[in-house]
Motif scaffolding. Structure first.
Motif, PDB file in Angstrom:
ATOM      1  N   ASN A  70       0.819  -1.205   0.000  1.00 42.11           N
ATOM      2  CA  ASN A  70       0.000   0.000   0.000  1.00 42.11           C
ATOM      3  C   ASN A  70       0.855   1.258   0.000  1.00 42.11           C
ATOM      4  OD1 ASN A  70      -2.665  -1.162   0.120  1.00 42.11           O
ATOM      5  ND2 ASN A  70      -2.129  -1.820   2.178  1.00 42.11           N
ATOM      6  N   ALA A 121       0.076   5.804  -0.986  1.00 42.15           N
ATOM      7  CA  ALA A 121      -0.986   6.804  -1.065  1.00 42.15           C
ATOM      8  C   ALA A 121      -0.918   7.496  -2.416  1.00 42.15           C
ATOM      9  CB  ALA A 121      -0.838   7.837   0.051  1.00 42.15           C
ATOM     10  N   ARG A 142      -5.923   5.387  -0.828  1.00 48.14           N
ATOM     11  CA  ARG A 142      -4.946   4.294  -0.783  1.00 48.14           C
ATOM     12  C   ARG A 142      -4.686   3.786  -2.193  1.00 48.14           C
ATOM     13  NH1 ARG A 142      -6.000  -1.341  -0.224  1.00 48.14           N
ATOM     14  NH2 ARG A 142      -8.138  -0.718   0.129  1.00 48.14           N
ATOM     15  N   ASP A 201      -6.028   2.381  -7.715  1.00 43.66           N
ATOM     16  CA  ASP A 201      -6.939   2.670  -6.612  1.00 43.66           C
ATOM     17  C   ASP A 201      -8.354   2.807  -7.164  1.00 43.66           C
ATOM     18  OD1 ASP A 201      -7.414   5.429  -7.440  1.00 43.66           O
ATOM     19  OD2 ASP A 201      -5.480   5.928  -6.586  1.00 43.66           O
TER      20      ASP A 201
END
Length: 133
Positions: free
Chosen positions: A33, A35, A42, A52
């Motif tokens: 994961n 950003a 995420r 995402d």
């Protein structure tokens, strides 16, 4: 070369030996994961796909995406390690170039193009955001 790219290079040399995300063991569900700094959601790297819920999921096959870059993206911290830019990745739900957070202007990545896929052909596209639990 950014510090994050340097980190990815060292991780590749020290631990990963050039392995690509698509080559991870299919018997295990690998999830890394990070950003998405454009949308704040995420961003996931998996063996078969990455992306995402706002940009959609792109296949890892044929991208040359190294495991070391995914790990470095996961470790990126603004101020210490800058975000990773995934040039050339075409996400099915991306309809316009991302906006830069610092300037508010559209990116000028030469190979960026909007996707020609539509939401009915790509079930991972969603115009609504999931509710927080």
């Amino acid at each position: 070369m950014t510090r994050t790219e340097l980190l990815a290079k060292r991780l590749d040399e020290w631990f990963f030996d050039g392995i690509e995300v698509k080559d991870l063991d299919p018997e295990v569900r690998w999830i890394l994961n990070a950003a998405n700094l454009t949308t704040g959601v995420r961003f996931t790297f998996e063996r078969d796909v990455f992306g995402d819920y706002t940009t959609g999921l792109a296949p890892t096959s044929g991208t040359g995406l190294k495991l070391s870059l995914a790990v470095a993206a996961s470790a990126a911290v603004p101020g210490a390690f800058p975000p990773v830019v995934l040039d050339g990745a075409h996400f099915p739900c991306a309809t316009h170039a991302p906006v830069l957070l610092l300037t508010g202007e559209r990116t000028t990545t030469p190979d960026w193009r909007p996707s020609t896929a539509n939401a009915t052909a790509t079930p991972s596209c969603s115009s609504s955001t999931p509710e927080a639990s």
